[in-house]
Design a protein around this motif. Structure first.
Motif, PDB file in Angstrom:
ATOM      1  N   LEU A   1       0.838  -1.200   0.000  1.00 14.18           N
ATOM      2  CA  LEU A   1       0.000   0.000   0.000  1.00 14.18           C
ATOM      3  C   LEU A   1       0.870   1.246   0.000  1.00 14.18           C
ATOM      4  O   LEU A   1       0.671   2.190  -0.793  1.00 14.18           O
ATOM      5  N   SER A   2       1.878   1.223   0.890  1.00  8.42           N
ATOM      6  CA  SER A   2       2.767   2.365   1.030  1.00  8.42           C
ATOM      7  C   SER A   2       3.514   2.649  -0.273  1.00  8.42           C
ATOM      8  O   SER A   2       3.563   3.789  -0.755  1.00  8.42           O
ATOM      9  N   GLY A   3       4.083   1.587  -0.871  1.00 11.04           N
ATOM     10  CA  GLY A   3       4.833   1.762  -2.107  1.00 11.04           C
ATOM     11  C   GLY A   3       3.939   2.210  -3.255  1.00 11.04           C
ATOM     12  O   GLY A   3       4.335   3.024  -4.092  1.00 11.04           O
ATOM     13  N   THR A   4       2.704   1.682  -3.278  1.00  9.47           N
ATOM     14  CA  THR A   4       1.805   2.029  -4.377  1.00  9.47           C
ATOM     15  C   THR A   4       1.390   3.494  -4.300  1.00  9.47           C
ATOM     16  O   THR A   4       1.348   4.200  -5.315  1.00  9.47           O
ATOM     17  N   VAL A   5       1.084   3.963  -3.086  1.00  5.99           N
ATOM     18  CA  VAL A   5       0.711   5.373  -2.942  1.00  5.99           C
ATOM     19  C   VAL A   5       1.902   6.267  -3.283  1.00  5.99           C
ATOM     20  O   VAL A   5       1.753   7.292  -3.977  1.00  5.99           O
ATOM     21  N   ALA A   6       3.101   5.856  -2.832  1.00  3.17           N
ATOM     22  CA  ALA A   6       4.302   6.622  -3.175  1.00  3.17           C
ATOM     23  C   ALA A   6       4.466   6.680  -4.692  1.00  3.17           C
ATOM     24  O   ALA A   6       4.787   7.727  -5.267  1.00  3.17           O
ATOM     25  N   GLY A   7       4.235   5.541  -5.357  1.00  2.00           N
ATOM     26  CA  GLY A   7       4.363   5.494  -6.807  1.00  2.00           C
ATOM     27  C   GLY A   7       3.295   6.313  -7.511  1.00  2.00           C
ATOM     28  O   GLY A   7       3.544   6.905  -8.569  1.00  2.00           O
ATOM     29  N   THR A   8       2.096   6.363  -6.915  1.00  2.00           N
ATOM     30  CA  THR A   8       1.036   7.209  -7.465  1.00  2.00           C
ATOM     31  C   THR A   8       1.514   8.651  -7.524  1.00  2.00           C
ATOM     32  O   THR A   8       1.312   9.353  -8.524  1.00  2.00           O
ATOM     33  N   SER A   9       2.184   9.051  -6.442  1.00  2.14           N
ATOM     34  CA  SER A   9       2.714  10.403  -6.402  1.00  2.14           C
ATOM     35  C   SER A   9       3.774  10.609  -7.474  1.00  2.14           C
ATOM     36  O   SER A   9       3.792  11.636  -8.164  1.00  2.14           O
ATOM     37  N   GLY A  10       4.667   9.600  -7.628  1.00  2.00           N
ATOM     38  CA  GLY A  10       5.714   9.709  -8.640  1.00  2.00           C
ATOM     39  C   GLY A  10       5.129   9.819 -10.048  1.00  2.00           C
ATOM     40  O   GLY A  10       5.568  10.642 -10.855  1.00  2.00           O
ATOM     41  N   ALA A  11       4.109   8.963 -10.333  1.00  2.00           N
ATOM     42  CA  ALA A  11       3.481   8.983 -11.660  1.00  2.00           C
ATOM     43  C   ALA A  11       2.838  10.346 -11.904  1.00  2.00           C
ATOM     44  O   ALA A  11       2.977  10.948 -12.975  1.00  2.00           O
ATOM     45  N   LEU A  12       2.143  10.851 -10.872  1.00  2.00           N
ATOM     46  CA  LEU A  12       1.471  12.136 -11.002  1.00  2.00           C
ATOM     47  C   LEU A  12       2.481  13.257 -11.242  1.00  2.00           C
ATOM     48  O   LEU A  12       2.273  14.132 -12.079  1.00  2.00           O
ATOM     49  N   TYR A  13       3.589  13.193 -10.485  1.00  2.00           N
ATOM     50  CA  TYR A  13       4.624  14.220 -10.614  1.00  2.00           C
ATOM     51  C   TYR A  13       5.171  14.263 -12.035  1.00  2.00           C
ATOM     52  O   TYR A  13       5.256  15.319 -12.666  1.00  2.00           O
ATOM     53  N   GLY A  14       5.538  13.049 -12.544  1.00  2.00           N
ATOM     54  CA  GLY A  14       6.117  12.982 -13.880  1.00  2.00           C
ATOM     55  C   GLY A  14       5.164  13.476 -14.949  1.00  2.00           C
ATOM     56  O   GLY A  14       5.532  14.267 -15.819  1.00  2.00           O
ATOM     57  N   LEU A  15       3.906  13.010 -14.883  1.00  2.00           N
ATOM     58  CA  LEU A  15       2.948  13.367 -15.943  1.00  2.00           C
ATOM     59  C   LEU A  15       2.506  14.821 -15.822  1.00  2.00           C
ATOM     60  O   LEU A  15       2.266  15.493 -16.826  1.00  2.00           O
ATOM     61  N   THR A  16       2.404  15.319 -14.573  1.00  2.00           N
ATOM     62  CA  THR A  16       1.952  16.692 -14.389  1.00  2.00           C
ATOM     63  C   THR A  16       2.965  17.691 -14.924  1.00  2.00           C
ATOM     64  O   THR A  16       2.614  18.646 -15.607  1.00  2.00           O
ATOM     65  N   PHE A  17       4.243  17.447 -14.589  1.00  2.00           N
ATOM     66  CA  PHE A  17       5.253  18.413 -15.003  1.00  2.00           C
ATOM     67  C   PHE A  17       5.952  18.007 -16.297  1.00  2.00           C
ATOM     68  O   PHE A  17       6.842  18.714 -16.782  1.00  2.00           O
ATOM     69  N   GLY A  18       5.572  16.836 -16.853  1.00  2.00           N
ATOM     70  CA  GLY A  18       6.106  16.441 -18.148  1.00  2.00           C
ATOM     71  C   GLY A  18       7.585  16.151 -18.146  1.00  2.00           C
ATOM     72  O   GLY A  18       8.265  16.344 -19.149  1.00  2.00           O
ATOM     73  N   PHE A  19       8.107  15.669 -17.024  1.00  2.99           N
ATOM     74  CA  PHE A  19       9.542  15.405 -16.952  1.00  2.99           C
ATOM     75  C   PHE A  19       9.810  14.245 -16.008  1.00  2.99           C
ATOM     76  O   PHE A  19       9.226  14.169 -14.916  1.00  2.99           O
TER      77      PHE A  19
END
Lengths: 317, 295
Positions: free
Chosen positions: A217-235
């Motif tokens: 759960l912890s890793g998945t939520v952390a990864g959700t943040s990473g995916a969001l960060y990458g796609l939001t800022f395009g980098f």
């Protein structure tokens, strides 16, 4: 769901209302800063599931953040999929990586667990450098896909307001989802494993499975943040997989209060603002982080909300 | 083509690396063995030894041998004093809690690194070796100073080994390691033993740093690799086991030289880090250690 802890639920709703309302008073740079805070708060909330609630101090959550970021970013760049699908792939990627690492790392405890998670994360970081022709390595990759259609509405991720609202929606969903999990029976099981694994086992629960569930759960939520960060800022880039990223999650959680739902959110906001303000003294930034890590372990191990919970507001958990 | 000269050169370089690694890893292992805590700032103590060695040696510009001798004495002593301050000021106050210690020493390493960057600067600095001696092999000449590093490391490790086994201080340390509370009941000043062990671990790293400066250079980021490699050695050798640490340092120091000949450095790091993580997962007592005997 609400009846488990109505006051905390009300506070969560107030936070969400404030987040959505903030865009009507703020403009320009603060909106961008707040977007970053919301996304990183998701990361810290995820970290807190393992570290605060289930008592597993990981030094390798950069790996899961990066797993989500790279799975989503690579899917968007090479897979010709839309942003929502790429986001889903990012979440699945982080879940798969945290399941694999969890099965291995959870054979160890405390100090060994910290070192093992650190080393696996280091391997992940080095892998992004080794395969630089695909991942972009240190230079990173810019993602060209910057918009998606939400039914009839076209969302343009180059617009600050769109980014902010996407981040706010994901933040709210994660916050409410984790509220439901932590304030109910699952949260109690996490705390039981943290406080007394032997007794939990004696009561007939499978401690290893609970730990694994908390870790994934912890890793998945952390990864959700990473995916969001990458796609939001395009980098996407290797620097997000560095050890420093793991330390940031730890620091945000320690400042706000491990094992409190809103602690990591508060910690992320305070630290991000502090670092922004220290902009002129960027050279001193690691000293501030180092001194804070020491000071928190010495005098303030429960963080802000943890201390408030223990002194005045027991429902703040 | 004759392979012998390459193997000899790789072997010599590996031996030098192994000796420095042995000193630094023994420091980490000693601290973990007696105090059951992991010091993440260990690599920074190594770096401070090197940077301090450079600073002291550059005070005596005309006599490299004298400067080096002073550096070898003073730099580790200063690092030891810093370590005692860290032990009294931080570790003791958090009751040597293993997890809190890791977090606090991460903080300490951030501070040390940044302070050194701000005072010493980002450049690498060289120190003149205390003597120039070219040892002639049939195929190439080799720096006598590097072999001197090996000799000093061997002497120090031998002294440490005898000291731990034979001296009263070593007995006190082993007693504290075996059972802290009983040791305290028998009048052993456990607090002072802890400070001493922490300082000794830091000084071993600092000595390794001073020794390596004339062969390499001093740089504020130079603590990262030794920290990682010392972890590797200590884990492969068995956490807290001194003979295991020595054996692992020689094995890893020698093989690291060969690995980097055949693989790219990044790939070599990936493979070794992954292997060590798996050792820790599946064989926590290390490759040389016995199965858990002590509570």
């Amino acid at each position: 769901m609400i009846r488990h802890n109505p006051r905390l639920f009300a506070l969560c709703l107030a936070v969400i209302a404030a987040v959505f309302g903030a865009q009507f008073v703020l403009a320009g740079y603060p909106v961008l800063a707040l977007t970053r805070i919301l996304i990183l708060a998701v990361f810290a909330m995820g970290y807190n599931m393992a570290m605060g609630y289930a008592g597993m101090l990981s030094l390798g959550h950069a790996l899961f953040f990066a797993a989500g970021m790279y799975a989503a970013g690579m899917a968007s760049r090479y897979g010709a999929v839309g942003l929502p699908v790429a986001f889903g792939i990012g979440i699945l990627g982080a879940a798969a990586v945290s399941l694999g690492i969890g099965l291995l790392a959870l054979r160890t405890r405390t100090v060994s667990f910290m070192i093992v998670t650190l080393m696996f994360a280091q391997v992940g970081y080095l892998l992004t450098l080794q395969f630089a022709d695909v991942t972009g390595g240190d230079q990173g990759l810019t993602l060209s896909e910057r918009g998606f259609a939400l039914g009839p509405v076209a969302v343009d991720m180059t617009s600050g307001a769109a980014r902010y609202n996407v981040a706010a929606v994901v933040f709210s969903v994660v916050l409410l989802g984790l509220y439901a999990l932590t304030q109910g029976p699952v949260g109690r099981l996490f705390a039981a494993v943290r406080e007394n694994p032997e007794r939990t086992r004696m009561l007939g629960y499978d401690v290893a499975r609970i730990r694994l569930a908390a870790f994934v759960l912890s890793g998945t939520v952390a990864g959700t943040s990473g995916a969001l960060y990458g796609l939001t800022f395009g980098f996407i880039g290797s620097s997000f997989a560095e050890f420093r990223t793991s330390i940031e999650a730890l620091l945000y959680t320690l400042v706000g209060g491990p094992g409190t739902l809103l602690g990591p959110v508060l910690g992320t906001a305070l630290m991000t603002v502090l670092i922004d303000r220290l902009g002129g003294l960027t050279a001193a930034y690691p000293i501030v982080v180092g001194a804070l890590l020491i000071a928190l372990t010495l005098w303030f191990p429960k963080g802000l909300l943890g201390t408030i919970r223990d002194r005045w507001l027991p429902w703040l958990k | 083509m004759d392979l012998a000269p390459y193997l000899l050169l790789a072997g010599l370089e590996g031996l030098v690396e192994a000796s420095v690694l042995m000193l630094s890893a023994l420091g980490l292992s000693l601290v973990f063995g007696v105090m059951r805590v992991v010091n993440v700032a260990h690599g920074e103590f190594y770096m401070l030894g090197a940077v301090g060695g450079w600073a002291i040696a550059s005070l005596v510009p005309d006599h490299p041998a004298l400067g080096f001798a002073l550096a070898l004495l003073i730099a580790p002593a200063l690092v030891g004093a810093l370590a005692i301050a860290a032990d009294r000021g931080i570790l003791r106050r958090i009751g040597y809690d293993p997890e809190a210690t890791i977090v606090a020493t991460i903080g300490l390493s951030y501070i040390i690194q940044q302070v050194v960057l701000m005072t010493f600067g980002p450049d690498a600095r060289a120190v003149e070796p205390p003597f120039y001696l070219n040892i002639r092999f049939p195929w190439f000449g080799y720096s006598g100073y590097k072999l001197f590093i090996v000799a000093v490391a061997a002497v120090l490790v031998g002294a440490l080994w005898v000291g731990l086994r034979r001296s009263r201080l070593g007995l006190m340390m082993r007693a504290t390691q075996f059972d802290r509370e009983t040791a305290q009941n028998f009048g052993i000043p456990v607090g002072r033993v802890y400070s001493g062990v922490f300082a000794m671990g830091a000084m071993l790293a600092a000595v390794a740093g001073v020794l390596i400066v004339p062969a390499n250079q001093a740089h504020y980021l130079m603590g990262h690799d030794p920290l990682l490699m010392s972890f590797v050695v200590v884990i492969v050798g068995g956490l807290g086991s001194i003979p295991g640490t020595i054996a692992a340092a020689v094995l890893i120091g020698l093989s690291d030289g060969l690995m980097s000949v055949f693989f790219s450095p990044t790939l070599a790091k990936i493979v070794s880090t992954l292997l060590v993580a798996l050792v820790l997962v599946f064989r926590p007592q290390g490759l040389f250690g016995k199965a858990e005997t002590r509570a």
